[in-house]
Write an enzyme that holds these catalytic residues in place. Sequence first.
Site, PDB file in Angstrom:
ATOM      1  N   HIS A 158       0.861  -1.193   0.000  1.00 55.89           N
ATOM      2  CA  HIS A 158       0.000   0.000   0.000  1.00 55.89           C
ATOM      3  C   HIS A 158       0.893   1.237   0.000  1.00 55.89           C
ATOM      4  CE1 HIS A 158      -2.754   3.010   1.798  1.00 55.89           C
ATOM      5  NE2 HIS A 158      -3.735   2.246   1.375  1.00 55.89           N
ATOM      6  N   ASP A 235       2.497  -4.335   8.006  1.00 62.75           N
ATOM      7  CA  ASP A 235       1.322  -3.479   7.865  1.00 62.75           C
ATOM      8  C   ASP A 235       0.093  -4.371   7.984  1.00 62.75           C
ATOM      9  OD1 ASP A 235      -0.917  -2.230   6.840  1.00 62.75           O
ATOM     10  OD2 ASP A 235       0.106  -1.331   5.119  1.00 62.75           O
ATOM     11  N   GLN A 238      -5.233  -4.486   7.040  1.00 62.36           N
ATOM     12  CA  GLN A 238      -6.312  -5.344   6.541  1.00 62.36           C
ATOM     13  C   GLN A 238      -6.296  -6.714   7.209  1.00 62.36           C
ATOM     14  OE1 GLN A 238      -8.624  -4.089   4.839  1.00 62.36           O
ATOM     15  NE2 GLN A 238      -7.735  -2.300   3.840  1.00 62.36           N
ATOM     16  N   LYS A 261     -11.009   0.667  10.628  1.00 60.99           N
ATOM     17  CA  LYS A 261     -11.319  -0.507   9.793  1.00 60.99           C
ATOM     18  C   LYS A 261     -11.775  -1.679  10.648  1.00 60.99           C
ATOM     19  CE  LYS A 261      -7.715   0.708   6.418  1.00 60.99           C
ATOM     20  NZ  LYS A 261      -8.449   1.287   5.305  1.00 60.99           N
ATOM     21  N   CYS A 400      -4.864   2.878  -3.551  1.00 61.67           N
ATOM     22  CA  CYS A 400      -3.543   3.246  -3.008  1.00 61.67           C
ATOM     23  C   CYS A 400      -2.521   2.142  -3.269  1.00 61.67           C
ATOM     24  CB  CYS A 400      -3.613   3.581  -1.524  1.00 61.67           C
ATOM     25  SG  CYS A 400      -4.558   5.060  -1.184  1.00 61.67           S
TER      26      CYS A 400
HETATM   27  N1  C6P Z   1      -6.577   1.207   2.736  1.00 61.95           N
HETATM   28  C1  C6P Z   1      -8.448   0.983   1.246  1.00 61.95           C
HETATM   29  O1  C6P Z   1      -9.528   1.358   0.768  1.00 61.95           O
HETATM   30  P1  C6P Z   1      -5.031   4.499   6.930  1.00 61.95           P
HETATM   31  O2  C6P Z   1      -5.618   5.278   5.801  1.00 61.95           O
HETATM   32  O3  C6P Z   1      -3.742   5.099   7.414  1.00 61.95           O
HETATM   33  O4  C6P Z   1      -6.004   4.195   8.014  1.00 61.95           O
HETATM   34  O5  C6P Z   1      -4.656   3.065   6.323  1.00 61.95           O
HETATM   35  C2  C6P Z   1      -3.707   2.986   5.305  1.00 61.95           C
HETATM   36  C3  C6P Z   1      -3.593   1.583   4.811  1.00 61.95           C
HETATM   37  C4  C6P Z   1      -2.402   0.911   5.020  1.00 61.95           C
HETATM   38  N2  C6P Z   1      -2.255  -0.358   4.645  1.00 61.95           N
HETATM   39  C5  C6P Z   1      -3.232  -1.035   4.035  1.00 61.95           C
HETATM   40  C6  C6P Z   1      -3.035  -2.459   3.657  1.00 61.95           C
HETATM   41  C7  C6P Z   1      -4.455  -0.404   3.778  1.00 61.95           C
HETATM   42  O6  C6P Z   1      -5.411  -1.082   3.163  1.00 61.95           O
HETATM   43  C8  C6P Z   1      -4.632   0.938   4.164  1.00 61.95           C
HETATM   44  C9  C6P Z   1      -5.898   1.664   3.849  1.00 61.95           C
HETATM   45  C10 C6P Z   1      -7.845   1.790   2.356  1.00 61.95           C
HETATM   46  O7  C6P Z   1      -7.885  -0.029   0.854  1.00 61.95           O
HETATM   47  C11 C6P Z   1      -7.716   3.230   1.980  1.00 61.95           C
HETATM   48  S1  C6P Z   1      -6.614   3.475   0.663  1.00 61.95           S
END
Ligand code: C6P
Length: 442
Positions: A158, A235, A238, A261, A400
């Site tokens: 990501h 990371d 998910q 999430k 992203c």
């Molecule tokens: N993915 C998606 O629609 P934040 O925005 O900081 O809470 O999370 C960032 C992030 C980091 N790693 C992974 C694997 C993610 O999926 C995400 C966020 C969202 O897939 C928004 S792009």
Amino acid sequence: MDTVTPKTCYGLGPNHVVMGTQQYALDVESIRADFPVLDRQVGGDVTTPGPGEGDDTPLVYLDNAATSHTPEPVVESIADFYRTYNANVHRGIHHLSQEASVAYEEAHDRVAEFVGADGREEIVFTKNTTESENLVAYAWGLAALGPEDNVVMTQMEHHASLVTWQQIGKKTGAEVRYVELDDDGTLDMDDAAAKIDDDTAMVSVLHVSNTLGTVNPVEALTELAHDHDAYAFVDGAQAVPHMPVDVGEIGCDFYAFSGHKMCGPTGIGVLYGKEAILDEMQPYLYGGEMIRSVTYEDSEWEELPWKFEAGTPVIAQGIGLHAAVDYLEEIGMDRVHDHESALASYAYDRLTEWDDVTVYGPPGEERAGLVAFNLDSVHAHDLSSILNEYGVAIRAGDHCTQPLHDELGAPASARASFYIYNTREEIDALVDAVDEARQLFA
Ligand code: C6P
């Protein structure tokens, strides 16, 4: 579990019914009752938030990888904080401040327990996963990396990690490497073994891909990193919302995820870090709350984790995250995982019935609870607009993961992502709406 009377729902015709809860790994019907937003009708004016004129299409919410909804007990915990004990933490000896401080500290303990950390010292509250990545990249990476080092990521990363380490690489001269993927969207572990070498200082990898649904072997990747004296950053944005995660079992040095999430509020992320490493690291942000003593000449840092939480921290959000963790654990993370796997497998099977649909990532039973796909004849954005007409909320774009989409040869994809409250009937609603789009553009 109780059997419920099927009811018609989701607006795509009489065939879409909520089935008896016995068909699911968890009690979807009673879970749905905790999320009033799922009863929304949509379709009217979007300039005034909330239900309004013209809203006549039942919502089918399949955009959970972007953000999940918030159950009543979590909303209530946040409202209760503001109604009855709102105060700043660690700053007052008055009663409310003490209550807020205890609740905020206990939130760290609860999250530590949830992910198998040794204690609150290892749990830093941030704004989101992105900030957790940046914290380590700036606080550790800027100081530790140089032109002789490399940072290893994967092609499915990501932007939160990819862009962060890419830019830290530019600032420090460290080389950035990407482990390649096999054709089925899983990691090429031979390539990982080749790319992680004695000059590797950091291996930063996704636990679960937000585009491919791939679940990466993070234990094996951590072991590879440690074999070469590198740190492992996972990371888990998910992963933590969707499956049991134990950072001790993984063995990684850092692990990041976001509250929004996983039934929690926006504005809170978590950075897990091994205590000994966090102890060595210098702060990322300076100011109040993170200091023990200050003179005009110098400052000493507060103990962990407060050393990394400068300024007034995310108090209400932390309390909300505590309630979200309680909520998910009450359901059971194994059951959350089983429920979503079954939904993803069903969605995969239904979408791959058509020759003109490309589904990205590994087969249904091996993937996490999301499905990204493209129709030959319709751009993902157009597809998403058509689905919106049917009340079906998905995400369209590069999610992203722009470099990954370049690898896939698609500028964008449509993505349906599932959570504890989703049903097979909602997937039928998705598939029916996709079929409408296929007919329209045939
Ligand atoms: N993915 C998606 O629609 P934040 O925005 O900081 O809470 O999370 C960032 C992030 C980091 N790693 C992974 C694997 C993610 O999926 C995400 C966020 C969202 O897939 C928004 S792009």
